[in-house]
Design a protein around this motif. Structure first.
Motif, PDB file in Angstrom:
ATOM      1  N   THR B 216       0.854  -1.190   0.000  1.00 30.12           N
ATOM      2  CA  THR B 216       0.000   0.000   0.000  1.00 30.12           C
ATOM      3  C   THR B 216       0.891   1.241   0.000  1.00 30.12           C
ATOM      4  N   PHE B 217       0.526   2.185  -0.841  1.00 31.68           N
ATOM      5  CA  PHE B 217       1.239   3.464  -0.849  1.00 31.68           C
ATOM      6  C   PHE B 217       0.456   4.458  -0.003  1.00 31.68           C
ATOM      7  N   ALA B 218       1.150   5.164   0.866  1.00 35.41           N
ATOM      8  CA  ALA B 218       0.530   6.261   1.625  1.00 35.41           C
ATOM      9  C   ALA B 218       1.102   7.567   1.090  1.00 35.41           C
ATOM     10  N   ILE B 219       0.279   8.293   0.343  1.00 37.57           N
ATOM     11  CA  ILE B 219       0.730   9.537  -0.283  1.00 37.57           C
ATOM     12  C   ILE B 219       0.248  10.730   0.547  1.00 37.57           C
ATOM     13  N   ASP B 220       1.139  11.675   0.731  1.00 37.98           N
ATOM     14  CA  ASP B 220       0.828  12.923   1.440  1.00 37.98           C
ATOM     15  C   ASP B 220       0.525  13.983   0.381  1.00 37.98           C
ATOM     16  N   SER B 221      -0.746  14.321   0.234  1.00 36.53           N
ATOM     17  CA  SER B 221      -1.112  15.169  -0.914  1.00 36.53           C
ATOM     18  C   SER B 221      -0.378  16.506  -0.896  1.00 36.53           C
ATOM     19  N   ALA B 222      -0.144  17.062   0.296  1.00 34.73           N
ATOM     20  CA  ALA B 222       0.508  18.375   0.366  1.00 34.73           C
ATOM     21  C   ALA B 222       1.968  18.304  -0.063  1.00 34.73           C
ATOM     22  N   ALA B 223       2.538  17.105  -0.051  1.00 30.05           N
ATOM     23  CA  ALA B 223       3.952  16.967  -0.407  1.00 30.05           C
ATOM     24  C   ALA B 223       4.164  16.854  -1.916  1.00 30.05           C
ATOM     25  N   VAL B 224       3.065  16.668  -2.661  1.00 29.84           N
ATOM     26  CA  VAL B 224       3.189  16.501  -4.109  1.00 29.84           C
ATOM     27  C   VAL B 224       3.372  17.866  -4.775  1.00 29.84           C
ATOM     28  N   PRO B 225       4.461  18.048  -5.496  1.00 28.85           N
ATOM     29  CA  PRO B 225       4.636  19.323  -6.207  1.00 28.85           C
ATOM     30  C   PRO B 225       3.614  19.434  -7.331  1.00 28.85           C
ATOM     31  N   ILE B 226       2.957  20.579  -7.432  1.00 27.68           N
ATOM     32  CA  ILE B 226       1.999  20.763  -8.525  1.00 27.68           C
ATOM     33  C   ILE B 226       2.350  22.016  -9.315  1.00 27.68           C
ATOM     34  N   ALA B 227       2.052  21.955 -10.603  1.00 27.63           N
ATOM     35  CA  ALA B 227       2.267  23.100 -11.501  1.00 27.63           C
ATOM     36  C   ALA B 227       0.892  23.606 -11.895  1.00 27.63           C
ATOM     37  N   TRP B 260      11.035  14.917  -5.247  1.00 34.09           N
ATOM     38  CA  TRP B 260      10.123  15.171  -4.136  1.00 34.09           C
ATOM     39  C   TRP B 260       9.688  13.865  -3.499  1.00 34.09           C
ATOM     40  N   ARG B 261       9.824  13.816  -2.192  1.00 41.19           N
ATOM     41  CA  ARG B 261       9.393  12.649  -1.423  1.00 41.19           C
ATOM     42  C   ARG B 261       7.923  12.874  -1.080  1.00 41.19           C
ATOM     43  N   ILE B 262       7.054  12.026  -1.626  1.00 40.18           N
ATOM     44  CA  ILE B 262       5.615  12.309  -1.512  1.00 40.18           C
ATOM     45  C   ILE B 262       4.865  11.264  -0.689  1.00 40.18           C
ATOM     46  N   GLY B 263       5.588  10.300  -0.148  1.00 40.54           N
ATOM     47  CA  GLY B 263       4.873   9.320   0.664  1.00 40.54           C
ATOM     48  C   GLY B 263       5.755   8.152   1.034  1.00 40.54           C
ATOM     49  N   GLU B 264       5.102   7.125   1.562  1.00 38.08           N
ATOM     50  CA  GLU B 264       5.877   5.950   1.959  1.00 38.08           C
ATOM     51  C   GLU B 264       5.114   4.678   1.621  1.00 38.08           C
ATOM     52  N   VAL B 265       5.874   3.600   1.607  1.00 42.92           N
ATOM     53  CA  VAL B 265       5.299   2.303   1.261  1.00 42.92           C
ATOM     54  C   VAL B 265       4.984   1.547   2.549  1.00 42.92           C
ATOM     55  N   LEU B 266       3.741   1.073   2.659  1.00 45.92           N
ATOM     56  CA  LEU B 266       3.287   0.317   3.831  1.00 45.92           C
ATOM     57  C   LEU B 266       3.038  -1.139   3.415  1.00 45.92           C
ATOM     58  N   PRO B 267       2.999  -2.025   4.386  1.00 46.84           N
ATOM     59  CA  PRO B 267       2.563  -3.389   4.048  1.00 46.84           C
ATOM     60  C   PRO B 267       1.163  -3.329   3.439  1.00 46.84           C
ATOM     61  N   GLN B 268       0.839  -4.320   2.628  1.00 43.31           N
ATOM     62  CA  GLN B 268      -0.428  -4.302   1.916  1.00 43.31           C
ATOM     63  C   GLN B 268      -1.604  -4.205   2.884  1.00 43.31           C
ATOM     64  N   GLY B 269      -2.448  -3.191   2.680  1.00 43.61           N
ATOM     65  CA  GLY B 269      -3.639  -3.029   3.510  1.00 43.61           C
ATOM     66  C   GLY B 269      -4.886  -3.292   2.686  1.00 43.61           C
ATOM     67  N   GLU B 270      -5.982  -2.760   3.107  1.00 49.12           N
ATOM     68  CA  GLU B 270      -7.227  -3.029   2.376  1.00 49.12           C
ATOM     69  C   GLU B 270      -7.255  -2.315   1.035  1.00 49.12           C
ATOM     70  N   PRO B 272      -4.956  -0.253  -2.062  1.00 50.79           N
ATOM     71  CA  PRO B 272      -3.572  -0.101  -2.532  1.00 50.79           C
ATOM     72  C   PRO B 272      -3.029   1.302  -2.288  1.00 50.79           C
ATOM     73  N   LEU B 273      -3.939   2.261  -2.087  1.00 49.94           N
ATOM     74  CA  LEU B 273      -3.501   3.657  -2.004  1.00 49.94           C
ATOM     75  C   LEU B 273      -4.235   4.376  -0.880  1.00 49.94           C
ATOM     76  N   LEU B 274      -3.460   5.074  -0.072  1.00 48.85           N
ATOM     77  CA  LEU B 274      -4.047   5.986   0.923  1.00 48.85           C
ATOM     78  C   LEU B 274      -3.580   7.394   0.578  1.00 48.85           C
ATOM     79  N   LEU B 275      -4.517   8.322   0.581  1.00 47.85           N
ATOM     80  CA  LEU B 275      -4.173   9.727   0.346  1.00 47.85           C
ATOM     81  C   LEU B 275      -4.491  10.479   1.629  1.00 47.85           C
ATOM     82  N   ASP B 276      -3.474  10.976   2.278  1.00 43.21           N
ATOM     83  CA  ASP B 276      -3.632  11.622   3.580  1.00 43.21           C
ATOM     84  C   ASP B 276      -4.365  10.674   4.536  1.00 43.21           C
ATOM     85  N   GLY B 277      -4.020   9.406   4.441  1.00 47.35           N
ATOM     86  CA  GLY B 277      -4.522   8.426   5.398  1.00 47.35           C
ATOM     87  C   GLY B 277      -5.811   7.722   5.030  1.00 47.35           C
ATOM     88  N   GLU B 278      -6.458   8.164   3.938  1.00 48.74           N
ATOM     89  CA  GLU B 278      -7.743   7.556   3.543  1.00 48.74           C
ATOM     90  C   GLU B 278      -7.680   7.099   2.087  1.00 48.74           C
TER      91      GLU B 278
END
Lengths: 289, 289
Positions: B216-227, B260-270, B272-278
Motif C-alpha cells: 500500500t502506498f501512503a501519499i501525502d497530498s501536500a507533499a506533491v509538487p503541482i504546476a 520530491w518525497r511524496i509518501g511511503e510504502v506500507l505493508p499491503q492493507g485493504e 492499494p492507495l491511501l491519500l492523507d490516510g484515507e
C-alpha cells in the motif's frame, strides 16, 4: 503516392545513413552486443490493407505474417513482436488469430498497446529478429550476371481475394493467412546478392530491387510459377500479398530447396525491368497505400 | 475498460512469462548478445489521445515522447524508433515535429511504415532502448519501508490542455510537447526498488504500482509538487500526460537530483492507495483508452 513520397523523403532527411535504410528497405538493422537485430514495423488499415468486416483473426494473422515476411527477407529469425491493437469489433477473435499465427511460427508476444478507436480501424505491429547471416541481405546488391529466383508461385492471394469478394466459396487461405518464408529466407541469406519479399506484386517489387541495385532485371514471364489459371498470368505477376521471396544469386549457385529461376540480371539499361525482353506496360503492382 | 481488460487478458494468456510483462508493465525486455533491450510500442488516436485537428508536429512529438518516457522508466537509453504514420493532413508538419523531438533527444529514426487512411487517424511508434542498469526496474518491486518519490510537478499538462481548449493563450507546451525524463530514469534505475512514468494520473499510476508490488502506498497530498493553482491540487493529482517518474527508494536513499518525497510504502492493507490516510474517492486518473 506523392504525399507518401514527400513524407518518406522528409523522414529520410531526418534519418542518418544507414539508419534511413529501414524507410527504403522495409527493415531496420541495429548492431548491439555483437548481434545484429532486424526490426520492422507495418500497419494495416481496414478498407485499405484488409477488407472492411474481415475476420479479426485473419487481420491478426496478416499483421504478424507481413512483418515476419520482412524479417524472412533479411534471413532473420524472429525474437518477438509488439502489437498495437485498436479495440472494437471482436477483440477475442483478434486475440485468437494472434495466438494462432504466433504459435505457428513460434514467436513470442513481447508487448504492445491497446487503444480505443472507431472504423476504419488500424493496427500496427513491430517484429524484432536476429540476423542469422551477416551482412544482412538488402535489395540493393544484385549484380549483372546473377540469376533471379522466386521461392514459390504468385497469384494464390489474388485468387483467394477474388473468391472472397465474389463469394465463390473457393479457398481464400492464401489471401487471408499468408505464410512468411522464414526458413527459405535463412537458407538464402548466405547465398543471395539481394533479397526482398514480394508483397506488392512481382513486377513492381522486381523493378524496385533492380532500381535499388542499379541494374536491369530481365524476367521470363513463362518461367514464373503461378497459382492461378494461365489466362490470369499477367494479373498474377502484378498482384501482391503472396509473400514469396525474390532473390538474386550468382550464376551457378542454386537455392538449397525447390525454387524457380525466373530471369537474369543485366547491366543497367533504360528500364529497370524487362518482361520477355520489353519494358512491361501499365501498372506493375500495388502502389502503397 | 472491460473489453480492453478481456483482450489484454487474452494476450497475456498467449504470452509466456516474462514475455507477457510488456503488456502489464509498458515495456518488453529482451536479452540479446549480453545486452538487455527494452522495447515499447504506443499508439495515439485522434480524438482519444490527441485532439482532433492538433498540430501534426505536436502529435509527432507526443508520439515519440510518450514512448521515450516508457524507456526512461526502465533506465533505458534510446537506440532508435520505428514510426507508423497514417498519411493525410499535413505530413510535412508531422515530419518536422518528428525531426524536432528526435533531434532534441538524440534518437535516430530507424524505420517504419506509412499508410493511407482517414480521420480519426492513428499513429504508432516503437522505441528501442538499451538498459543501462540490470535488473531493469519494474513497477512490482516496492517494499514496505521504502519512500515514494516523484521527479517533478504534476498538473502542468492539465493547465496546458485547458488553456488550449479554452483558447486562453496560456502556455500549452507541457501538454503538447511533454519531456521524457531520460536522464532521471538512468540515474534512478540503480537506486529504485520500483519505477514507472506517470502518464495516466499520479493517483492511478501510484495505485497500479502499489498493486503490482503487493503493498500500500501512503501519499501525502501536500507533499506533491503541482504546476497548477492550489485550488486545482485534487485535479492535478488525477490528471495524466505529465510524464514525471514515480519511484520507490529504500529509506535513507535519495535521488542524485532534485526530486520530491511524496509518501511511503506500507505493508499491503485493504486499499492499494491511501491519500492523507484515507482511500481516495472517485476517479484516480485516466482509464485507457
Amino acid at each position: 503516392m506523392s504525399a507518401e513520397r514527400a513524407f518518406v523523403d522528409s523522414l529520410k532527411a531526418l534519418a542518418s545513413d544507414p539508419a534511413a535504410r529501414g524507410l527504403v528497405d522495409d527493415c531496420a538493422v541495429l548492431e548491439i552486443g555483437g548481434e545484429t537485430l532486424v526490426l520492422t514495423h507495418d500497419m494495416l488499415v481496414e478498407g485499405v490493407h484488409v477488407p472492411m468486416g474481415a475476420d479479426p483473426a485473419d487481420v491478426a494473422w496478416k499483421l504478424v505474417a507481413c512483418n515476419l515476411s520482412d524479417l524472412a527477407a533479411k534471413g532473420a529469425r524472429p525474437l518477438g513482436v509488439l502489437v498495437g491493437h485498436m479495440l472494437g469489433g471482436d477483440d477475442a477473435r483478434f486475440a485468437e488469430g494472434l495466438g494462432e499465427v504466433l504459435s505457428r511460427y513460434g514467436v513470442p508476444l513481447l508487448g504492445g498497446d491497446t487503444v480505443s478507436g472507431q472504423a476504419p480501424r488500424s493496427w500496427g505491429l513491430t517484429a524484432v529478429g536476429r540476423a542469422t547471416y551477416r551482412p544482412v541481405p538488402s535489395r540493393a546488391g544484385a549484380q549483372p550476371g546473377d540469376a533471379v529466383w522466386i521461392t514459390g508461385p504468385v497469384g494464390a492471394a489474388m485468387i483467394g481475394f477474388e473468391g472472397l469478394r465474389d463469394r465463390t466459396g473457393g479457398d481464400s487461405t492464401a489471401y487471408r493467412r499468408p505464410a512468411p518464408r522464414l526458413a527459405e529466407g535463412e537458407a538464402l541469406a548466405p547465398l543471395a546478392s539481394a533479397m526482398m519479399d514480394v508483397s506488392d506484386g512481382l513486377l513492381l517489387d522486381a523493378s524496385r530491387m533492380a532500381e535499388a541495385s542499379g541494374v536491369t532485371f530481365a524476367i521470363d514471364s513463362a518461367a514464373v510459377p503461378i497459382a492461378a489459371p494461365e489466362a490470369r498470368r499477367a494479373d498474377a505477376l502484378r498482384w501482391g500479398d503472396d509473400y514469396e521471396l525474390l532473390a538474386t544469386l550468382p550464376a551457378g549457385v542454386e537455392p538449397p530447396f525447390e525454387a524457380w529461376r525466373i530471369g537474369e540480371v543485366l547491366p543497367q539499361g533504360e528500364a529497370p525491368l524487362l518482361l520477355d525482353g520489353e519494358p512491361p506496360e501499365g501498372s506493375l503492382g500495388y502502389e502503397h497505400g
